[in-house]
Design a protein around this motif. Sequence first.
Motif, PDB file in Angstrom:
ATOM      1  N   ASP A  31      -9.900  -5.271  -6.135  1.00 20.59           N
ATOM      2  CA  ASP A  31     -11.038  -5.047  -7.042  1.00 20.59           C
ATOM      3  C   ASP A  31     -10.632  -4.184  -8.232  1.00 20.59           C
ATOM      4  N   GLY A  32      -9.459  -4.455  -8.756  1.00 18.76           N
ATOM      5  CA  GLY A  32      -8.990  -3.733  -9.937  1.00 18.76           C
ATOM      6  C   GLY A  32      -8.528  -2.307  -9.672  1.00 18.76           C
ATOM      7  N   GLU A  33      -8.462  -1.918  -8.389  1.00 15.04           N
ATOM      8  CA  GLU A  33      -8.001  -0.561  -8.073  1.00 15.04           C
ATOM      9  C   GLU A  33      -6.671  -0.624  -7.331  1.00 15.04           C
ATOM     10  N   PRO A  34      -5.743   0.292  -7.676  1.00 15.26           N
ATOM     11  CA  PRO A  34      -4.460   0.277  -6.987  1.00 15.26           C
ATOM     12  C   PRO A  34      -4.579   0.830  -5.560  1.00 15.26           C
ATOM     13  N   CYS A  35      -3.819   0.219  -4.651  1.00 14.31           N
ATOM     14  CA  CYS A  35      -3.787   0.723  -3.272  1.00 14.31           C
ATOM     15  C   CYS A  35      -2.731   1.808  -3.188  1.00 14.31           C
ATOM     16  N   CYS A  36      -2.951   2.849  -3.961  1.00 10.61           N
ATOM     17  CA  CYS A  36      -2.047   3.988  -4.013  1.00 10.61           C
ATOM     18  C   CYS A  36      -2.845   5.168  -4.531  1.00 10.61           C
ATOM     19  N   ALA A  37      -2.717   6.303  -3.871  1.00 14.31           N
ATOM     20  CA  ALA A  37      -3.367   7.527  -4.333  1.00 14.31           C
ATOM     21  C   ALA A  37      -2.594   8.696  -3.746  1.00 14.31           C
ATOM     22  N   HIS A  38      -2.710   9.851  -4.405  1.00 20.29           N
ATOM     23  CA  HIS A  38      -2.055  11.036  -3.858  1.00 20.29           C
ATOM     24  C   HIS A  38      -2.798  11.444  -2.592  1.00 20.29           C
ATOM     25  N   TYR A  46       3.066  14.034  -8.492  1.00 19.85           N
ATOM     26  CA  TYR A  46       2.250  12.814  -8.554  1.00 19.85           C
ATOM     27  C   TYR A  46       1.879  12.483  -9.998  1.00 19.85           C
ATOM     28  N   ALA A  47       1.691  13.522 -10.807  1.00 20.23           N
ATOM     29  CA  ALA A  47       1.328  13.274 -12.203  1.00 20.23           C
ATOM     30  C   ALA A  47       2.422  12.456 -12.890  1.00 20.23           C
ATOM     31  N   GLU A  59     -10.529   7.885   0.578  1.00 23.23           N
ATOM     32  CA  GLU A  59      -9.426   7.404  -0.253  1.00 23.23           C
ATOM     33  C   GLU A  59      -8.370   6.707   0.594  1.00 23.23           C
ATOM     34  N   VAL A  60      -8.123   7.259   1.778  1.00 28.69           N
ATOM     35  CA  VAL A  60      -7.129   6.636   2.662  1.00 28.69           C
ATOM     36  C   VAL A  60      -7.581   5.216   3.012  1.00 28.69           C
ATOM     37  N   ALA A  61      -8.850   5.076   3.392  1.00 27.64           N
ATOM     38  CA  ALA A  61      -9.358   3.731   3.718  1.00 27.64           C
ATOM     39  C   ALA A  61      -9.263   2.831   2.491  1.00 27.64           C
ATOM     40  N   ARG A  62      -9.539   3.409   1.328  1.00 28.48           N
ATOM     41  CA  ARG A  62      -9.507   2.608   0.095  1.00 28.48           C
ATOM     42  C   ARG A  62      -8.098   2.067  -0.178  1.00 28.48           C
ATOM     43  N   ILE A  63      -7.082   2.898   0.007  1.00 29.36           N
ATOM     44  CA  ILE A  63      -5.727   2.415  -0.315  1.00 29.36           C
ATOM     45  C   ILE A  63      -5.140   1.548   0.802  1.00 29.36           C
ATOM     46  N   TRP A  64      -5.839   1.456   1.918  1.00 29.99           N
ATOM     47  CA  TRP A  64      -5.421   0.537   2.989  1.00 29.99           C
ATOM     48  C   TRP A  64      -6.078  -0.840   2.848  1.00 29.99           C
ATOM     49  N   SER A  97       0.888  -1.159   0.000  1.00 32.53           N
ATOM     50  CA  SER A  97       0.000   0.000   0.000  1.00 32.53           C
ATOM     51  C   SER A  97       0.929   1.213   0.000  1.00 32.53           C
ATOM     52  N   ILE A  98       0.669   2.156  -0.902  1.00 31.01           N
ATOM     53  CA  ILE A  98       1.590   3.284  -1.081  1.00 31.01           C
ATOM     54  C   ILE A  98       0.850   4.592  -0.826  1.00 31.01           C
ATOM     55  N   MET A  99       1.426   5.421   0.039  1.00 29.16           N
ATOM     56  CA  MET A  99       0.771   6.659   0.478  1.00 29.16           C
ATOM     57  C   MET A  99       1.648   7.867   0.180  1.00 29.16           C
TER      58      MET A  99
END
Length: 478
Positions: free
Chosen positions: A164-171, A149-150, A358-363, A139-141
Amino acid sequence: STAQIGVTGLAVMGRNLARNLARHGYAVAVHNRSHARTRSLVDEHGGEGVFVPAESMADFVAALERPRKVVVMVKAGGPTDAVIDELIPLLEPGDIVVDAGNAHFPDTRRREAELKKHGLHFVGTGVSGGEEGALNGPSIMPGGSKESYAALGPILEDIAAQVDGEPCCAHVGPDGAGHFVKMVHNGIEYADMQLIAEAYDLLRQGLGASAAEIAGIFAEWNTGDLESYLIEITAQVLAHTDAETGAAFVDVVLDQAEQKGTGRWTVQNGLDLGVPITGIAEATFARALSGSVPQRAAAAGVLPASTEEWAVPAGDRDAFVEDVRLALYASKVVAYSQGFDQIAAASEEFGWDIDRGEVARIWRGGCIIRARFLNRITEAYQRDADLPLLLADEYFTGAVGNGVAAWRRVVSEAALHGVPVPAFASSLAYYDGVRAERLPAALIQAQRDFFGAHTYRRVDRDGVFHTEWSGDRAEEKR
Ligand code: 6PG
């Protein structure tokens, strides 16, 4: 220049991140202070992708495409500063330095400001999931600027865990937001671990069950709401037998919990921001208590317990196990709710605009606290991005409300039988405190006014008041 990204610092985390990048098709420049490590990485894993080994920092930097993306994976603190100082003169404006270590967020804020002066982007990035995660998808924060980030985000999203096809990483947000969120992740990790340990202790003492039997209970729990990495590994640890003695492994491990400091930082920051993260604090202090060797030696067998032997009657055992499960879940929700409050407070304080959903999502994947119920947290913040209290979301009021009676039984049984459950008990106290319509804080305000003329506000009128306690006790408006 032939590499799309570089990693300097090739101890196990850096090495595994570099391999993860290479396996995803990126040409990775690799560098380490002692070159032998770089060589062994290429010798052992060169077949996994394209590595560009560099002996000097200058060669390493020269190998990178612009804007350069340099991942620094060295020990937090002095060693990170030393590497950054070495990099600054070699880099050019627009280049991006990524600190993927467990840095303390004030250090990240300082470094970001410093690098900005040189036209460089500094991205303090939380990475969770240990060695295994670094290699197979952590998981990347990331914090830092939107602009960085771009350029960097797509690469990090590629190598992150996918759920579920989503990366556990977001800005996560600008500046130190990434490392801040990683710090709170670790605080929650401490709380989660302590709660699990308390649940284990209750089952062991209440049921007189063996570690192996309790392993079975945790494995069962892992099929329901509690499903999570930490519950899963707890079942595995409890099922493990020590090869040398044949005893349960957990019984041969010294009972003094250590820490590298991220939990302590979380608690210190909770105090700074005035956020009651009691679950994390109790967990951190429980580790400290376990390590208080002279104090424990002075107390053991000396402090009277005034308790009776505990054995849950045969007919009540299943109900007791279910009570402990419900209490664990409720306490866990409290710990997360508090952690998310802390993130909201810091976001406000530093202007980070962090999206908690988003934080919960990437965790949900890759990290140590990954768990099924994080989906519920994301959903709660989707319902209301400004939710003032996670516990008060409709799903959680139901889920926790369902277990409150069990929670009370468990905490009172523990107290009656002298089993220390600081995290269970303080989470319940928080629950009762935060839902109380009136708190005895009124008395504290009155006392403060009595001895220090610190003033108070009234329930029925606006304004600030002081009572002449040593005189005629008349009230005056301040
Ligand atoms: C992770 C872990 C990782 C590390 C902790 C351990 O997210 O991958 O949290 O960062 O295992 O720092 O912390 P303590 O040594 O303080 O228990």
